[in-house]
Scaffold this motif. Structure first.
Motif, PDB file in Angstrom:
ATOM      1  N   GLN A 259       0.835  -1.191   0.000  1.00 43.64           N
ATOM      2  CA  GLN A 259       0.000   0.000   0.000  1.00 43.64           C
ATOM      3  C   GLN A 259       0.879   1.253   0.000  1.00 43.64           C
ATOM      4  O   GLN A 259       1.956   1.275   0.593  1.00 43.64           O
ATOM      5  N   LEU A 260       0.398   2.300  -0.626  1.00 47.10           N
ATOM      6  CA  LEU A 260       1.116   3.570  -0.631  1.00 47.10           C
ATOM      7  C   LEU A 260       1.028   4.239   0.734  1.00 47.10           C
ATOM      8  O   LEU A 260      -0.012   4.187   1.389  1.00 47.10           O
ATOM      9  N   VAL A 261       2.121   4.851   1.158  1.00 45.98           N
ATOM     10  CA  VAL A 261       2.107   5.653   2.377  1.00 45.98           C
ATOM     11  C   VAL A 261       1.978   7.124   1.991  1.00 45.98           C
ATOM     12  O   VAL A 261       2.252   7.507   0.861  1.00 45.98           O
ATOM     13  N   ASP A 262       1.569   7.960   2.941  1.00 46.09           N
ATOM     14  CA  ASP A 262       1.398   9.379   2.626  1.00 46.09           C
ATOM     15  C   ASP A 262       2.749  10.085   2.580  1.00 46.09           C
ATOM     16  O   ASP A 262       3.795   9.520   2.899  1.00 46.09           O
ATOM     17  N   ASP A 263       2.725  11.342   2.164  1.00 43.27           N
ATOM     18  CA  ASP A 263       3.962  12.096   1.984  1.00 43.27           C
ATOM     19  C   ASP A 263       4.765  12.220   3.269  1.00 43.27           C
ATOM     20  O   ASP A 263       5.998  12.159   3.253  1.00 43.27           O
ATOM     21  N   LEU A 264       4.097  12.421   4.396  1.00 45.14           N
ATOM     22  CA  LEU A 264       4.815  12.610   5.648  1.00 45.14           C
ATOM     23  C   LEU A 264       5.568  11.349   6.059  1.00 45.14           C
ATOM     24  O   LEU A 264       6.700  11.419   6.542  1.00 45.14           O
ATOM     25  N   GLN A 265       4.948  10.183   5.859  1.00 46.53           N
ATOM     26  CA  GLN A 265       5.645   8.939   6.186  1.00 46.53           C
ATOM     27  C   GLN A 265       6.824   8.728   5.243  1.00 46.53           C
ATOM     28  O   GLN A 265       7.908   8.309   5.671  1.00 46.53           O
ATOM     29  N   LEU A 266       6.636   9.031   3.976  1.00 47.43           N
ATOM     30  CA  LEU A 266       7.727   8.879   3.020  1.00 47.43           C
ATOM     31  C   LEU A 266       8.870   9.830   3.362  1.00 47.43           C
ATOM     32  O   LEU A 266      10.041   9.449   3.321  1.00 47.43           O
ATOM     33  N   LEU A 267       8.543  11.063   3.730  1.00 49.14           N
ATOM     34  CA  LEU A 267       9.586  12.015   4.120  1.00 49.14           C
ATOM     35  C   LEU A 267      10.320  11.529   5.365  1.00 49.14           C
ATOM     36  O   LEU A 267      11.544  11.674   5.470  1.00 49.14           O
ATOM     37  N   ALA A 268       9.595  10.957   6.328  1.00 49.18           N
ATOM     38  CA  ALA A 268      10.229  10.438   7.537  1.00 49.18           C
ATOM     39  C   ALA A 268      11.209   9.321   7.190  1.00 49.18           C
ATOM     40  O   ALA A 268      12.318   9.257   7.746  1.00 49.18           O
TER      41      ALA A 268
ATOM     42  N   PRO B 101      17.742  14.791   2.003  1.00 45.45           N
ATOM     43  CA  PRO B 101      17.358  16.070   2.621  1.00 45.45           C
ATOM     44  C   PRO B 101      15.849  16.280   2.614  1.00 45.45           C
ATOM     45  O   PRO B 101      15.192  16.123   1.588  1.00 45.45           O
ATOM     46  N   THR B 102      15.300  16.621   3.777  1.00 43.94           N
ATOM     47  CA  THR B 102      13.878  16.944   3.920  1.00 43.94           C
ATOM     48  C   THR B 102      13.747  18.152   4.845  1.00 43.94           C
ATOM     49  O   THR B 102      14.715  18.570   5.483  1.00 43.94           O
TER      50      THR B 102
ATOM     51  N   SER C 132       3.577   6.453  12.218  1.00 49.89           N
ATOM     52  CA  SER C 132       2.805   5.284  12.642  1.00 49.89           C
ATOM     53  C   SER C 132       3.575   3.998  12.414  1.00 49.89           C
ATOM     54  O   SER C 132       3.205   2.948  12.936  1.00 49.89           O
ATOM     55  N   MET C 133       4.648   4.094  11.631  1.00 48.59           N
ATOM     56  CA  MET C 133       5.474   2.920  11.343  1.00 48.59           C
ATOM     57  C   MET C 133       6.926   3.247  11.667  1.00 48.59           C
ATOM     58  O   MET C 133       7.782   3.273  10.779  1.00 48.59           O
ATOM     59  N   PRO C 134       7.222   3.521  12.941  1.00 54.23           N
ATOM     60  CA  PRO C 134       8.590   3.903  13.301  1.00 54.23           C
ATOM     61  C   PRO C 134       9.554   2.745  13.124  1.00 54.23           C
ATOM     62  O   PRO C 134       9.241   1.605  13.447  1.00 54.23           O
ATOM     63  N   ASN C 135      10.735   3.061  12.589  1.00 52.19           N
ATOM     64  CA  ASN C 135      11.757   2.024  12.478  1.00 52.19           C
ATOM     65  C   ASN C 135      12.406   1.814  13.844  1.00 52.19           C
ATOM     66  O   ASN C 135      12.096   2.497  14.822  1.00 52.19           O
TER      67      ASN C 135
END
Length: 287
Positions: free
Chosen positions: A70-79, A87-88, A181-184
């Motif tokens: 599933q696709l994640v939102d922009d904020l999760q991708l930036l994280a 760079p973010t 919501s999906m912290p490494n």
């Protein structure tokens, strides 16, 4: 350590984000801000958004930003991109001052005498008050805490798109929180999250890429932190505190953090990258 405790108890309604810098001269700015500045690009919100959009587009074209099909939102991708050094505009912070202090006690030095010698540099522990912290909208004030999600029905939220939360955050006049919501493993170990904001019209060091008011120091706040003596009435406004960590006490503090709070490189970087950076696999002394 006393000053840290007094920051945390300054007021019952105060919430602080912590960050440690090994070099006290280091400016607290996002990696995207620094990248643009180093390239000689005028750093504006428009140039930040343009580069951010390009990075997100290229990352998705690369096949990133997918979890469990599933696709994640922009904020999760930036994280996730931030974690791997892309760079973010996100700035790493932690809710645990002992974790931030560990980073502030990292040894660092500067060359002196034309490079013939090195001088150890002090670190700095930063506490940023977040009076604008709102997990939900209240009394007409917008939400400032955005939790990322990976499930499309929740990510899209009324089909508003993967960029919806990022767009809403950038509309705010204050910084906003990005909580994964999906912290490494590293993010969990460091009790970390992110702060971001639209680029301020006028940058005020040391918070050069965050939209936050940095007023002159308040002598009464300084007195409270140093002596514990508080004036009558409500706690004085304390939006930002920087606690200097002298170079001469870094080693002692680092050992104290290891023994008392189990703050070690192994505990804070429990992943392959951490092993590469801090593991003793190059050390042949015990071979």
């Amino acid at each position: 350590m006393t000053a840290i405790a007094r920051v945390g108890t300054h007021g019952t309604n105060h919430r602080f984000a912590w960050r440690g810098h090994a070099d006290a001269d280091y400016m607290w700015s996002s990696s995207l801000y620094r990248t643009l500045a180093q390239e000689g690009v005028e750093v504006t919100e428009a140039s930040m958004v343009e580069r951010e959009e390009r990075i997100l587009e290229e990352a998705r074209r690369w096949g990133l930003g997918v979890e469990g099909g599933q696709l994640v939102d922009d904020l999760q991708l930036l994280a996730d991109l931030q974690h791997f050094g892309v760079p973010t505009r996100l700035v790493d912070v932690t809710s645990n001052p002992m974790t931030a202090l560990w980073f502030a006690t990292e040894p660092t030095s500067v060359a002196v005498n034309g490079g013939a010698a090195a001088r150890s540099k002090p670190g700095v522990l930063i506490a940023m008050n977040m009076p604008w912290y709102r997990e939900v909208s209240e009394s007409g004030k917008p939400q400032t805490v955005f939790k990322t999600v990976g499930s499309p029905p929740r990510t899209l939220g009324e089909f508003k798109g993967l960029s919806y939360k990022r767009t809403e955050g950038l509309k705010l006049s204050t910084p906003f929180i990005v909580s994964s919501s999906m912290p490494n493993a590293r993010l969990r170990a460091q009790e970390g999250y992110f702060i971001a904001s639209a680029h301020p019209g006028t940058s005020a060091p040391p918070l050069t890429s965050l939209s936050i008011d940095v007023p002159p120091g308040d002598p009464d706040v300084v007195k409270t932190l140093l002596t514990g003596t508080r004036t009558q009435g409500l706690p004085r406004r304390m939006p930002f505190v920087a606690i200097l960590v002298p170079a001469g006490v870094k080693r002692q503090l680092r050992e104290y953090l290891r023994l008392t709070y189990s703050r070690t490189a192994k505990a804070l970087f429990p992943d392959y990258t951490g092993f590469r950076e801090f593991g003793r696999w190059r050390d042949r002394s015990e071979a």
